[in-house]
Design a protein around this motif. Structure first.
Motif, PDB file in Angstrom:
ATOM      1  N   LEU A 111      -3.997  58.452 -34.565  1.00 19.99           N
ATOM      2  CA  LEU A 111      -3.302  57.719 -35.637  1.00 19.99           C
ATOM      3  C   LEU A 111      -2.290  56.748 -35.044  1.00 19.99           C
ATOM      4  O   LEU A 111      -2.066  55.665 -35.565  1.00 19.99           O
ATOM      5  N   HIS A 112      -1.682  57.168 -33.925  1.00 22.58           N
ATOM      6  CA  HIS A 112      -0.635  56.356 -33.313  1.00 22.58           C
ATOM      7  C   HIS A 112      -1.203  55.159 -32.551  1.00 22.58           C
ATOM      8  O   HIS A 112      -0.680  54.061 -32.618  1.00 22.58           O
ATOM      9  N   HIS A 113      -2.286  55.405 -31.817  1.00 23.33           N
ATOM     10  CA  HIS A 113      -2.766  54.381 -30.881  1.00 23.33           C
ATOM     11  C   HIS A 113      -3.908  53.517 -31.402  1.00 23.33           C
ATOM     12  O   HIS A 113      -4.224  52.502 -30.771  1.00 23.33           O
ATOM     13  N   THR A 114      -4.551  53.918 -32.481  1.00 28.10           N
ATOM     14  CA  THR A 114      -5.709  53.158 -32.961  1.00 28.10           C
ATOM     15  C   THR A 114      -5.544  52.783 -34.430  1.00 28.10           C
ATOM     16  O   THR A 114      -4.617  53.236 -35.100  1.00 28.10           O
TER      17      THR A 114
ATOM     18  N   ARG B  49      10.536  45.055 -34.275  1.00 26.41           N
ATOM     19  CA  ARG B  49       9.280  44.856 -33.554  1.00 26.41           C
ATOM     20  C   ARG B  49       8.139  45.470 -34.347  1.00 26.41           C
ATOM     21  O   ARG B  49       8.107  46.683 -34.539  1.00 26.41           O
ATOM     22  N   PRO B  50       7.183  44.663 -34.814  1.00 26.67           N
ATOM     23  CA  PRO B  50       6.063  45.239 -35.579  1.00 26.67           C
ATOM     24  C   PRO B  50       5.313  46.306 -34.790  1.00 26.67           C
ATOM     25  O   PRO B  50       4.798  47.264 -35.381  1.00 26.67           O
ATOM     26  N   ALA B  51       5.254  46.148 -33.468  1.00 26.69           N
ATOM     27  CA  ALA B  51       4.512  47.110 -32.637  1.00 26.69           C
ATOM     28  C   ALA B  51       5.140  48.502 -32.657  1.00 26.69           C
ATOM     29  O   ALA B  51       4.504  49.469 -32.245  1.00 26.69           O
ATOM     30  N   SER B  52       6.370  48.611 -33.100  1.00 25.04           N
ATOM     31  CA  SER B  52       7.009  49.934 -33.150  1.00 25.04           C
ATOM     32  C   SER B  52       6.502  50.762 -34.319  1.00 25.04           C
ATOM     33  O   SER B  52       6.580  51.980 -34.301  1.00 25.04           O
ATOM     34  N   TRP B  53       5.976  50.088 -35.342  1.00 20.79           N
ATOM     35  CA  TRP B  53       5.663  50.785 -36.583  1.00 20.79           C
ATOM     36  C   TRP B  53       4.211  51.246 -36.649  1.00 20.79           C
ATOM     37  O   TRP B  53       3.422  50.806 -37.482  1.00 20.79           O
ATOM     38  N   ALA B  59       4.536  56.933 -41.597  1.00 25.75           N
ATOM     39  CA  ALA B  59       4.421  58.163 -42.405  1.00 25.75           C
ATOM     40  C   ALA B  59       5.728  58.958 -42.359  1.00 25.75           C
ATOM     41  O   ALA B  59       6.179  59.491 -43.378  1.00 25.75           O
ATOM     42  N   GLU B  60       6.353  59.031 -41.191  1.00 29.30           N
ATOM     43  CA  GLU B  60       7.633  59.730 -41.076  1.00 29.30           C
ATOM     44  C   GLU B  60       8.723  59.016 -41.875  1.00 29.30           C
ATOM     45  O   GLU B  60       9.601  59.655 -42.462  1.00 29.30           O
ATOM     46  N   LEU B 161      13.730  56.661 -34.975  1.00 29.55           N
ATOM     47  CA  LEU B 161      13.642  55.396 -35.722  1.00 29.55           C
ATOM     48  C   LEU B 161      13.361  55.579 -37.214  1.00 29.55           C
ATOM     49  O   LEU B 161      14.111  55.047 -38.050  1.00 29.55           O
ATOM     50  N   PRO B 162      12.309  56.331 -37.594  1.00 31.93           N
ATOM     51  CA  PRO B 162      12.043  56.405 -39.040  1.00 31.93           C
ATOM     52  C   PRO B 162      13.151  57.099 -39.820  1.00 31.93           C
ATOM     53  O   PRO B 162      13.451  56.713 -40.949  1.00 31.93           O
TER      54      PRO B 162
END
Lengths: 228, 273
Positions: A111-114, B49-53, B59-60, B161-162
């Motif tokens: 879920l995190h990486h893909t 940063r969009p890549a953080s999400w 979900a958290e 973060l969340p």
């Protein structure tokens, strides 16, 4: 395979003094696609620390560690995290995150990486779970499961991403046939597998579908003659 | 008398030990505060940063937001109602008695909006943050946190973060609800009691007219900062230690630290802006 990039390379790698790996000697290892080896050590903590070194989680005093051709020290933490997603790992005493349910714990790395849809991941994980002897994807909390079922669930998590490099600990005999099927399929696909085994009197390569048995000790990695 | 003549080697060990003890305690307190600030900066950096999400992070965020807003809404409305009677109604009544109704707007803005709402909503959120502390106290630094790193998942992105963003949003949301409830209940009580002659429109205009540009900055700043810091202190308190402590041992520490964070933040922003 001539010309192929090694899946894992340790080039005279020496762990930093402050690290959890209690080995002072330089470690050298080259794992090519399709290879399966066994690393034997005195305890599981040492084995997990070795796997952490291979995954760039332990700082080095000297030498280099490369995974799939990438030197861990050259990667930013974002790319390093993404590369670790291609490494399947099973850890000693792995209990997952207690505040997430069992299904989310199993699917978490994917879920995190893909961007794969959750339904697709759930279906793939369910198939793997049934292969490893579970009736389906566990519901509820991981803490509600029997210890052997937690191991099965963590194996599903490790293999769900179809990793290129896989670290496995010793498993119960009932699980071995299913895992060996997966290991062989992975090796055929060009992946590599490292079994992390505590001290064994009987060193049986066939038991692990392995081609080489190495012992991790203070002097470093040394080949050990298999018993049979 | 020279400095060397006044130096007594037999006594210097005790003095240095005293300074070391005081210094150790001061460093550990300062260390936690600095860690909280560092995490706060980390939240700002990763937030944009969009890549953080990643999906689990989103979900958290949803789960924490539901816990914070959903769990704190009723308490906020009740607290707002009580403050409405104890403060807003009293202000309307006594200012009406002395013929200074025109001051009601500036007094309510200065006291209720700038000071009371941020602190009270912060304390309400602090109560909700106990769940975060309890969840984090179940994580053992040598196990689950390492496990996340090994899976290529940054624990900061998934755990801190969340929750920080959720509590910041919740704090602002509940702050608006609190102020609106307090003003509505106080004004209604005044009208029902016959002490307030102005209309609701006049009352609203008086209060809004008393708000200066700085108030439109200080209120959201305080609410967002307090929410974020309450979340970070509760998560860090839950994560500290070897895992031998139970949640019940860490909750009082969370409450103390969270209260300090709320008071210091409110004070600093009031003086600065």
């Amino acid at each position: 395979m001539r010309g192929a990039t090694p899946v894992l390379e340790l080039l005279m790698a020496e762990a930093d003094d402050s690290s959890a790996l209690d080995i002072v000697a330089a470690l050298s290892l080259r794992l090519m696609p399709g290879e399966c080896i066994v690393i034997e050590a005195a305890d599981e903590a040492e084995l997990d620390a070795f796997a952490d070194l291979c995954c760039g989680l332990i700082p080095l005093r000297a030498g280099r560690v490369r995974c799939l051709g990438h030197d861990w020290t050259d990667l930013s933490h974002i790319y390093a995290a993404a590369l670790r997603a291609r490494v399947g790992r099973m850890f000693a005493d792995d209990t997952g995150l207690p505040f997430l349910d069992a299904e989310t714990n199993i699917l978490l790395p994917q879920l995190h990486h893909t961007n794969r849809a959750r339904d697709e991941l759930r279906a793939a994980a369910t198939a793997l779970a049934e292969e490893f002897g579970l009736p389906g994807l566990p519901q509820g909390r991981l803490s509600d499961l029997a210890p052997t079922d937690v191991v099965r669930a963590m194996l599903v998590r490790a293999m769900l991403s179809e990793p290129t490099l896989l670290f496995l600990h010793e498993v119960a005999p009932t699980l071995r046939p299913a895992i060996l099927n997966r290991v062989v399929a992975m090796l055929d696909r060009g992946g590599a597998v490292v079994w992390l085994i505590e001290d064994r009197a009987a060193r049986d390569l066939h038991r692990y579908a392995a081609t080489q048995w190495l012992r991790l000790a203070e002097q470093g990695l040394a080949p050990t003659r298999p018993t049979r | 008398m020279s400095r060397s003549a006044s130096f007594d080697p037999a006594r210097s060990g005790d003095e240095w030990r005293f300074f070391a003890t005081v210094g150790r305690a001061a460093r550990s307190r300062a260390g936690f505060a600095l860690t909280v600030l560092a995490c706060g900066l980390g939240v700002f950096r990763e937030l944009l940063r969009p890549a953080s999400w990643h999906r689990p992070v989103r979900a958290e965020l949803r789960r924490s937001l539901s816990q914070a807003v959903g769990g704190g809404l009723v308490t906020t409305i009740v607290a707002g109602g009580l403050v409405g009677i104890a403060m807003v109604y009293e202000a309307l009544f006594w200012l009406g008695e002395v013929g200074e109704e025109r001051l009601v707007g500036s007094i309510l803005v200065s006291v209720l909006v700038r000071e009371v709402a941020p602190v009270l909503v912060g304390l309400i959120l602090l109560g909700r943050s106990g769940a975060a502390t309890a969840e984090m106290s179940e994580l053992h630094p040598g196990h689950q946190l390492d496990s996340l790193n090994r899976q290529g998942i940054d624990p900061f992105l998934l755990l801190v973060l969340p929750r920080a963003v959720a509590f910041a949003i919740a704090s602002y949301t509940l702050g608006v609800v609190f102020v609106a409830t307090a003003l509505t209940v106080g004004f209604t009580a005044g009208r029902v009691g016959g002490n307030v002659v102005m209309s609701s429109w006049e009352f609203s205009s008086t209060v809004l007219g008393a708000m200066r540009p700085a108030d439109f900055v200080i209120f959201p700043s305080k609410m967002l900062a307090i929410g974020m810091l309450v979340a970070i202190t509760s998560v860090l308190t839950g994560l500290e230690g070897s895992g031998r402590d139970r949640a019940s041992d860490r909750l009082p520490r969370t409450f103390t630290r969270g209260t300090l964070a709320i008071m210091v933040t409110s004070l600093v922003l009031s003086l600065t802006i």
